[in-house]
Design a protein around this motif. Structure first.
Motif, PDB file in Angstrom:
ATOM      1  N   PHE A   1       0.843  -1.198   0.000  1.00 31.06           N
ATOM      2  CA  PHE A   1       0.000   0.000   0.000  1.00 31.06           C
ATOM      3  C   PHE A   1       0.882   1.253   0.000  1.00 31.06           C
ATOM      4  O   PHE A   1       0.628   2.206  -0.731  1.00 31.06           O
ATOM      5  N   VAL A   2       1.920   1.242   0.827  1.00 30.40           N
ATOM      6  CA  VAL A   2       2.796   2.423   0.918  1.00 30.40           C
ATOM      7  C   VAL A   2       3.715   2.494  -0.304  1.00 30.40           C
ATOM      8  O   VAL A   2       3.885   3.554  -0.910  1.00 30.40           O
ATOM      9  N   GLN A   3       4.266   1.336  -0.699  1.00 30.68           N
ATOM     10  CA  GLN A   3       5.214   1.347  -1.822  1.00 30.68           C
ATOM     11  C   GLN A   3       4.536   1.776  -3.124  1.00 30.68           C
ATOM     12  O   GLN A   3       5.135   2.470  -3.941  1.00 30.68           O
ATOM     13  N   SER A   4       3.262   1.405  -3.293  1.00 30.85           N
ATOM     14  CA  SER A   4       2.573   1.744  -4.543  1.00 30.85           C
ATOM     15  C   SER A   4       2.289   3.238  -4.643  1.00 30.85           C
ATOM     16  O   SER A   4       1.913   3.743  -5.678  1.00 30.85           O
ATOM     17  N   LYS A   5       2.473   3.943  -3.527  1.00 30.97           N
ATOM     18  CA  LYS A   5       2.208   5.381  -3.541  1.00 30.97           C
ATOM     19  C   LYS A   5       3.469   6.200  -3.809  1.00 30.97           C
ATOM     20  O   LYS A   5       3.485   7.398  -3.585  1.00 30.97           O
ATOM     21  N   LEU A   6       4.533   5.533  -4.230  1.00 33.18           N
ATOM     22  CA  LEU A   6       5.815   6.232  -4.465  1.00 33.18           C
ATOM     23  C   LEU A   6       5.685   7.375  -5.456  1.00 33.18           C
ATOM     24  O   LEU A   6       4.939   7.298  -6.407  1.00 33.18           O
TER      25      LEU A   6
END
Ligand code: ADP
Length: 336
Positions: A331-336
């Motif tokens: 979830f966090v990585q896809s928001k890079l």
């Protein structure tokens, strides 16, 4: 002087949790923040004749609510509405936790962050990955609150064995919970071999563990879909915050060390536990040692004394836990 901030303070968990915190002699400032009604809840609590000062903050006052906080507790989130999948719920709550955690890193950089918002198995990785991305991650300061599982495990063990002979209070010394914080990732551990063998010989283990793992459903059903566990969760959350507060004030804990869901590689004993469990799951709940309110060590002694059925439950837990964790990380990585 200890400031505690509750984010999501006007909710079903937030309100009774704030009430319990208002009663604590270790809290001098209690800051209540929510998108709605926090000043009203705070005004109500501020009439209580304990010494702490309770202040409420509106939606656009997050910075003021967090400023100088020593402990930030996060029960903020949304309940599941009809038609909403668990995945929809995860995405909304993950977004809320990511925002609140990054604001905490900015305005209260030394605060311990206690995550209550579900699903904890995924929202704690969201919190940690968010902080990593900001370059400010301190593993000993981020904890998923799993105490409700401990509270239930103790109550239900007493119920299973017969409360006349095995009082709830006495169970506090004999049970802990490890693993994760939902369904089959929750693994209660009966640390007293005599009690464990009673549970097994009377063929009560399966019904016992099922009740601990799915205790939340019992409450949702009894509340006829209009709510979930809020009062027992608030009490359990308070017990955990109380342990942190006592540690900050250099007081001894009044109960056995509680578990917390933490990032193993960043904590003493964590990598060792990971290799003993032979798992790639980097987050896990187990009893933790605290120093000045931070997690400094994770206990793995319980691992040496497991019964056969507990070992099986732990294997099931580990099979599922990493999937939950990866979901949070992605979830966090896809928001890079
Ligand atoms: P629970 O029973 O889990 O406490 P509730 O829906 O009763 O669930 O409470 C959750 C609370 O979190 C609500 O008062 C809601 O307004 C609050 N909340 C939701 N999003 C945020 C946010 N971004 N910041 C602060 N509070 C929030």
């Amino acid at each position: 002087m200890t400031k505690v901030t509750v984010l999501g303070a006007a909710g079903g968990i937030g309100q009774p949790l704030s009430l319990l915190l208002k009663m604590s002699p270790y809290v001098s400032r209690l800051a209540l923040y929510d998108l709605r009604l926090a000043p009203g809840v705070a005004r109500d609590l501020s009439h209580i004749n304990t010494n702490s000062k309770c202040t409420g903050y509106d939606k656009d006052e997050l910075r003021e609510a967090l400023d100088g906080a020593h402990i930030v507790v996060i029960p903020a989130g949304v309940p599941r509405k009809p038609g909403m999948t668990r995945d929809d719920l995860f995405k909304i709550n993950a977004g809320i936790v990511a925002n609140l955690v990054s604001a905490t890193a900015k305005y209260a950089p030394s605060a311990r962050i206690l995550v209550i918002s579900n699903p904890v198995n995924s929202t704690v990785p969201v919190a940690c990955e968010t902080l990593k991305k900001m370059g400010v991650f301190q593993p000993g300061k981020v904890m998923g609150v799993t105490t409700l599982d401990v509270v239930r495990a103790q109550t239900f063990l007493s119920d299973s064995l017969g409360a006349d002979h095995y009082s709830r209070e006495s169970m506090k010394r004999h049970v802990t919970v490890v693993g994760g914080h939902s369904g089959t990732t929750i693994v209660p551990i009966v640390t007293d071999p005599k009690l464990r063998s009673k549970l097994v010989s009377r063929r009560l283990y399966d019904s016992y563990i099922h009740r601990v793992q799915f205790g939340g459903d019992e409450v949702v059903e009894a509340k006829q879909g209009a709510g979930s566990a809020t009062l027992s969760m608030a009490l359990a959350g308070f017990q955990f915050v109380d342990q942190i507060l006592r540690s900050i004030h250099l007081e001894k804990p009044d109960v056995a060390p509680l578990p917390a869901f933490v990032y193993l590689p960043g904590i003493e004993g964590g990598k060792e536990l990971q290799s003993k469990l032979n798992t790639r799951a980097e987050y896990f709940a187990a009893p933790v040692e605290l120093l000045r309110g931070d997690v400094v060590k994770i206990d793995s002694q319980w691992l040496e004394k497991l019964g056969d059925l507990e070992k099986k439950s732990l294997a099931v837990c580990l099979g599922e836990l990493d999937t939950n964790i990866q979901k949070g990380r992605r979830f966090v990585q896809s928001k890079l």
